[in-house]
Structure formats: structure tokens, C-alpha cells
Write a protein that holds these residues in place. Structure first.
Motif, PDB file in Angstrom:
ATOM      1  N   GLY A   1      -3.341  10.120  -6.450  1.00 44.62           N
ATOM      2  CA  GLY A   1      -3.671   8.791  -6.952  1.00 44.62           C
ATOM      3  C   GLY A   1      -4.997   8.708  -7.665  1.00 44.62           C
ATOM      4  N   HIS A   2      -5.545   9.880  -8.097  1.00 41.32           N
ATOM      5  CA  HIS A   2      -6.865   9.886  -8.716  1.00 41.32           C
ATOM      6  C   HIS A   2      -6.878  10.665 -10.034  1.00 41.32           C
ATOM      7  CE1 HIS A   2      -8.340   8.109  -5.059  1.00 41.32           C
ATOM      8  NE2 HIS A   2      -7.920   9.145  -4.347  1.00 41.32           N
TER       9      HIS A   2
ATOM     10  N   LEU B   1      -2.490   6.310   1.768  1.00 44.26           N
ATOM     11  CA  LEU B   1      -3.114   4.996   1.826  1.00 44.26           C
ATOM     12  C   LEU B   1      -3.088   4.430   3.240  1.00 44.26           C
ATOM     13  CD1 LEU B   1      -1.922   3.344  -1.509  1.00 44.26           C
ATOM     14  CD2 LEU B   1      -4.237   4.051  -0.885  1.00 44.26           C
TER      15      LEU B   1
ATOM     16  N   HIS C   1       1.928   4.726  -3.010  1.00 42.74           N
ATOM     17  CA  HIS C   1       1.763   5.269  -4.360  1.00 42.74           C
ATOM     18  C   HIS C   1       2.820   4.625  -5.242  1.00 42.74           C
ATOM     19  CE1 HIS C   1       1.566   8.003  -7.736  1.00 42.74           C
ATOM     20  NE2 HIS C   1       0.585   8.703  -7.168  1.00 42.74           N
TER      21      HIS C   1
ATOM     22  N   HIS D   1      -6.769  -0.040  -9.448  1.00 46.59           N
ATOM     23  CA  HIS D   1      -6.824   1.404  -9.663  1.00 46.59           C
ATOM     24  C   HIS D   1      -5.473   1.965 -10.111  1.00 46.59           C
ATOM     25  CE1 HIS D   1      -8.213   5.511  -9.100  1.00 46.59           C
ATOM     26  NE2 HIS D   1      -7.181   5.764  -8.314  1.00 46.59           N
ATOM     27  N   GLN D   2      -4.372   1.314  -9.714  1.00 46.04           N
ATOM     28  CA  GLN D   2      -3.032   1.820  -9.985  1.00 46.04           C
ATOM     29  C   GLN D   2      -2.419   1.295 -11.284  1.00 46.04           C
ATOM     30  OE1 GLN D   2      -1.072   0.562  -6.404  1.00 46.04           O
ATOM     31  NE2 GLN D   2      -1.711   2.341  -5.221  1.00 46.04           N
TER      32      GLN D   2
ATOM     33  N   ARG E   1      -8.217  -3.588  -4.648  1.00 47.12           N
ATOM     34  CA  ARG E   1      -8.871  -2.443  -5.308  1.00 47.12           C
ATOM     35  C   ARG E   1      -7.835  -1.393  -5.693  1.00 47.12           C
ATOM     36  NH1 ARG E   1     -12.657  -3.068  -1.148  1.00 47.12           N
ATOM     37  NH2 ARG E   1     -11.904  -1.206  -0.055  1.00 47.12           N
ATOM     38  N   GLN E   2      -6.894  -1.152  -4.791  1.00 46.47           N
ATOM     39  CA  GLN E   2      -5.832  -0.200  -5.101  1.00 46.47           C
ATOM     40  C   GLN E   2      -4.994  -0.691  -6.270  1.00 46.47           C
ATOM     41  OE1 GLN E   2      -5.780   2.806  -3.727  1.00 46.47           O
ATOM     42  NE2 GLN E   2      -7.561   2.138  -2.544  1.00 46.47           N
TER      43      GLN E   2
ATOM     44  N   LEU F   1       0.833  -1.199   0.000  1.00 47.90           N
ATOM     45  CA  LEU F   1       0.000   0.000   0.000  1.00 47.90           C
ATOM     46  C   LEU F   1       0.867   1.248   0.000  1.00 47.90           C
ATOM     47  CD1 LEU F   1      -2.796  -1.186   2.445  1.00 47.90           C
ATOM     48  CD2 LEU F   1      -2.974  -0.839  -0.033  1.00 47.90           C
TER      49      LEU F   1
ATOM     50  N   GLN G   1      -6.072   5.910   4.908  1.00 45.00           N
ATOM     51  CA  GLN G   1      -7.295   5.244   4.470  1.00 45.00           C
ATOM     52  C   GLN G   1      -7.460   3.890   5.139  1.00 45.00           C
ATOM     53  OE1 GLN G   1      -8.160   5.215   0.182  1.00 45.00           O
ATOM     54  NE2 GLN G   1      -6.641   6.843  -0.082  1.00 45.00           N
TER      55      GLN G   1
END
Length: 388
Positions: A351-352, A277, A268, A310-311, A306-307, A266, A280
Motif C-alpha cells: 500500500g505504499h 491495516l 487494501h 492515501h488510497q 488518512r487511509q 480498512l 496497524q
């Protein structure tokens, strides 16, 4: 020793944040932290952008923030720029003080331990401690399921003979010699006459010569006209930069043991920043009533997967950075990126990135050879074929 509800193995950033959030949200939960060093937090500095966190997250971690600035600078051979937005730093000393106050006698330092199962750990003297759940937060664990590059850094905190004149951090000064890969100097102005100066390299192998880094820092300071007077501390580390991997195999290797932070993958994937992260995850864990090991393992695994999905875009960019073109030319990729809009850069750090952000980052003439970029994107590079 009485049985705990949760044992946090390792007192680094991720487990420290979990401990603090559990103390805030579930104060009756019996939480025990075991740290092998003399203090939790080690000898590290963690930074983040204000836009990386929600206002609610910023509020509960605010006691940890030791320094904050409005904006930051980047410098490249053909680009110098000041970017807006809050930038904040958590120091190891501030972190340790807050965690120690929150845990009291439930923090054991100088206490190495190893996990025996998802519900027990063994201390160096052979004593076995049991809990409803053990969370392993002992840092990155290299393994065959991930192919990574490295962000290696060596930093020194200096008190100067006279004020340095900086009003905000220099996150990247890539006008320096590039050496074996993308290299930059990262500088935080902690007080008017104190600087943290880090020599940072994005390199293929996790190695950085400390003596040479010390000399490079001294040379850089002299070039800037900073008179180094008293060395207050040093820190060094290696952050994984993910290129590709097999997340299913990665989690099978955890063997049902809940884990956090770098241990759980976890962070970036491009910048190596781990605090957002970790915040979170701490919120997620603290929202679970009476957590047990099986529940936490599923919860953390699902969050991490999920991360991972997403990454995907970040890993693609990392492959272009590390595998396409000569290492000494990697700065061109970063220089082009920092020429994009303020909002895009902020969303990237958080990260978005939006769909349009992704298109914008990849559009135009690439700063690396097209053929090599395509091979890196499609995982046709020898370092990646086993992971396809």
C-alpha cells in the motif's frame, strides 16, 4: 455480568487482533468479545506479504502464522514469473486457538448481539451489556456511500492421494477461462499433500455459484495432475474492491459507533487484503490509555480517512480495471502489472507505492481502451456520476 471496558462485537480478524494487542499492551483492561458463531475467526484464511508489516508487527502476530513460504508464482497467458519475498498465512483454526487462549472466559461464542449505542449491546435474550466502548467488527456493510466491485472466491482444502510437488503458492493463475470478469485460481501448498485451491473472480456483482466453482476446482486439479482424495473444508467470501465513494457520508452512517476491519473500510482497495491495516489499527488502539467510545471513534475515523486519501491512486486503478474495456479482458491489466519490477510490486501490495511507481504503472500503452480509461479515471461512468 460485570461491566467491561471494551466490548468487541464480532470475533473476526480485526477484532481478534485488537483483543490480542490489548492483552499484550494493557492486560488490566476488561475486554469482552461476542461472536455469534461457534468459534471466533469463522472459516477463513488470511494471507500477507512479509514486506506488508514492520519487524515489530511481524513479531507480535507471529503466533498466528500457520504457514510461510519464500516467494510465490503468478501465471498469465503471456507471462509466468516467480517473485521473491516471504508470504505468510493465518488459518482460522490457529487464529481461534490463540484468541481463545488470550481471552479465556472473556470470549462468548454462539452469542449474537446488536449494538444499541457506542456504549452498549443487546444479546439475543434481551440482556444489555455496557462498556466504556463498543467496537463493531462484523464485516463489510454495503451502503450508498461506497461504489464497489467484488472479489468473490470459493475455496476447497484437499488432501491429495500423492504429493503435489509445489514449493510455494501460486497467487494468480489467470491462464484459466475468464468467464464474466477477471478470474484466476489461487493455490496454497499447506503440506506436501494438502492444497487450498480457490476459484477467484473480480466481478461487478457479488455472486458466485458454489456448485460451478466446485466443478471448476475439480477440473483445474485434474488438469494439474493432482489426485483429490479427501475434502477437508470449504470457504467462500466476497471482498469489496473500492471504485469511488463519499468518506464523509460513510462515517456519518457509523453514527458515532467505533468499528474495525471491513466495517471501517480498512482493507487494501485493490487486492482486498485486510490483515496489514488490521494490525496497524490494533497497534493504534492498544496505544490509547483507558479508551472510551468517543475517543476511539475519532481515532478510528481519522485513521480510516488518512487511509482513504492515501488510497486514491488504487481506486483510480480499480476503476480502470472494472469500468474500462470488456470484463473478459481484465487479465491484460494484471498481466502488465506483474511484468513490472519486484520492488514496485512489493510496495504496491504493502500500500505504499512511490511517485515513480505510480508513473511507471500508468506509463506506456494502456491495456484498456484509452477513451474508456479516461472516462473511468474522471468518474464519467454511469456507476460513478452520483459520487462525483
Amino acid at each position: 455480568m460485570k461491566k467491561s471496558d471494551v466490548i468487541l462485537l464480532g470475533g473476526g480478524l480485526a477484532n481478534g487482533l485488537i483483543a490480542l494487542r490489548l492483552a499484550q499492551r494493557q492486560p488490566t483492561l476488561r475486554v469482552l468479545m461476542l461472536e455469534e458463531s461457534a468459534r471466533c475467526g469463522g472459516n477463513h484464511t488470511w494471507s500477507f506479504h512479509q514486506s506488508d508489516l514492520t519487524p515489530e508487527q511481524q513479531e507480535w502476530i507471529d503466533p498466528l502464522v500457520a504457514h510461510r513460504w519464500d516467494g510465490y508464482d503468478v501465471q498469465f497467458p503471456q507471462l509466468t514469473r516467480t517473485l521473491p519475498g516471504g508470504y505468510m498465512t493465518v488459518t482460522a483454526g490457529r487464529f481461534a486457538g490463540v484468541v481463545e487462549q488470550a481471552l479465556g472466559d472473556n470470549l462468548l461464542t454462539g452469542c449474537p448481539a446488536i449494538p444499541l449505542s457506542a456504549n452498549s449491546v443487546q444479546l439475543a435474550d434481551g440482556q444489555i451489556l455496557r462498556a466504556k466502548a463498543v467496537i463493531d467488527g462484523r464485516g463489510h456493510q454495503p451502503g450508498p456511500a461506497l461504489t464497489v466491485g467484488s472479489q468473490a472466491f470459493f475455496g476447497q482444502q484437499w488432501r491429495l492421494a500423492r504429493p503435489h510437488g509445489l514449493t510455494r503458492p501460486i497467487l494468480m493463475d489467470a491462464t484459466v477461462d475468464q468467464l464474466a470478469g477477471y478470474r484466476f485460481v489461487y493455490t496454497l501448498p499447506l503440506t506436501p499433500d494438502t492444497l487450498l485451491i480457490e476459484d477467484t473472480h473480480y466481478i461487478d456483482s457479488a455472486a458466485l455459484d458454489a456448485d460451478r466453482a466446485r466443478q471448476r476446482i475439480a477440473d483445474y486439479a485434474a488438469e494439474k495432475g493432482w489426485l483429490l482424495q479427501e475434502l477437508e473444508r470449504e470457504e467462500q467470501g466476497i471482498l469489496p474492491i473500492t471504485l469511488a465513494g463519499q468518506p464523509g457520508a460513510f462515517w456519518r452512517q457509523r453514527d458515532g459507533l467505533p468499528c474495525s476491519g471491513l466495517r471501517a473500510g480498512l482493507f487494501h482497495p485493490t487486492t482486498g487484503y485486510s490483515l496489514p491495516l488490521a494490525v496497524q489499527l490494533a497497534d493504534l488502539i492498544a496505544s490509547q490509555p483507558s479508551p472510551d467510545s468517543a475517543q476511539l471513534f475519532r481515532l478510528i475515523q481519522d485513521f480510516a480517512l488518512r487511509q482513504w486519501r492515501h488510497q486514491r491512486f488504487f481506486r483510480l486503478l480499480n476503476r480502470m480495471l472494472f469500468l474500462a474495456g470488456p470484463p473478459a479482458g481484465r487479465w491484460r491489466v494484471m498481466q502488465r502489472f506483474y511484468g513490472l519490477s519486484d520492488g514496485l510490486i512489493a510496495r504496491f501490495y504493502a500500500g505504499h507505492p512511490t511517485h515513480f511507481d505510480r508513473v511507471r504503472i500508468l506509463s506506456g500503452k494502456p491495456p484498456v481502451p484509452v477513451g474508456e480509461a479516461l472516462r473511468a479515471i474522471l468518474k464519467h461512468h454511469p456507476r460513478l456520476r452520483a459520487l462525483k
